[in-house]
Design a protein around this motif. Structure first.
Motif, short mmCIF file in Angstrom:
data_model
loop_
_atom_site.label_atom_id
_atom_site.label_comp_id
_atom_site.label_asym_id
_atom_site.label_seq_id
_atom_site.Cartn_x
_atom_site.Cartn_y
_atom_site.Cartn_z
N GLN A 3 0.83 -1.20 0.00
CA GLN A 3 0.00 0.00 0.00
C GLN A 3 0.87 1.25 0.00
N ASP A 4 0.55 2.22 -0.82
CA ASP A 4 1.26 3.50 -0.94
C ASP A 4 2.74 3.35 -1.33
N SER A 42 -2.15 -3.24 -6.70
CA SER A 42 -3.16 -3.10 -5.65
C SER A 42 -4.47 -2.59 -6.25
#
Length: 113
Positions: A3-4, A42
């Motif tokens: 994530q990120d 993602s």
């Protein structure tokens, strides 16, 4: 994909894994590599993933072109998120107060009755 995580880090990690597997005589077609890369994205990347899968032939789509598409998407997405964040911050700011000034009579005239 974490994530990120910037897409460049993900591409580097993906390339390292593939090169390591090639060292063990694993053979990968371009289509298989593109499919694996798209699957590892993602949920934030769903729109681009669906666009590529539905408009391009994944078996002939060059991996380098996929990398460029991912980097451009991330760059545009970051700019859009930054603009959205700024506009939200501006909306949260309280309205600026205006100060009303008292009017004074500078003539100094007084009326006597």
């Amino acid at each position: 994909m974490k994530q990120d995580e910037p897409i460049v880090y993900m591409i580097t990690r993906f390339t390292d894994i593939i090169n390591g597997l090639k060292g063990f005589d694993q053979k990968f077609t371009n289509g298989k590599l593109v499919s694996k890369m798209l699957r590892s994205l993602s949920e934030d990347w769903n729109s681009l993933r669906m666009l590529i899968e539905n408009t391009k032939n994944v078996n002939t789509y060059p991996l380098e072109k996929l990398y460029r598409s991912l980097m451009m998407y991330e760059l545009n997405n970051v700019e859009t998120k930054e603009k959205t964040r700024r506009s939200k911050e501006e909306m949260k700011e309280p309205p600026k107060r205006q100060i009303a000034l008292k009017s004074t009579n500078d003539e100094g005239s007084s009326t006597q009755t």
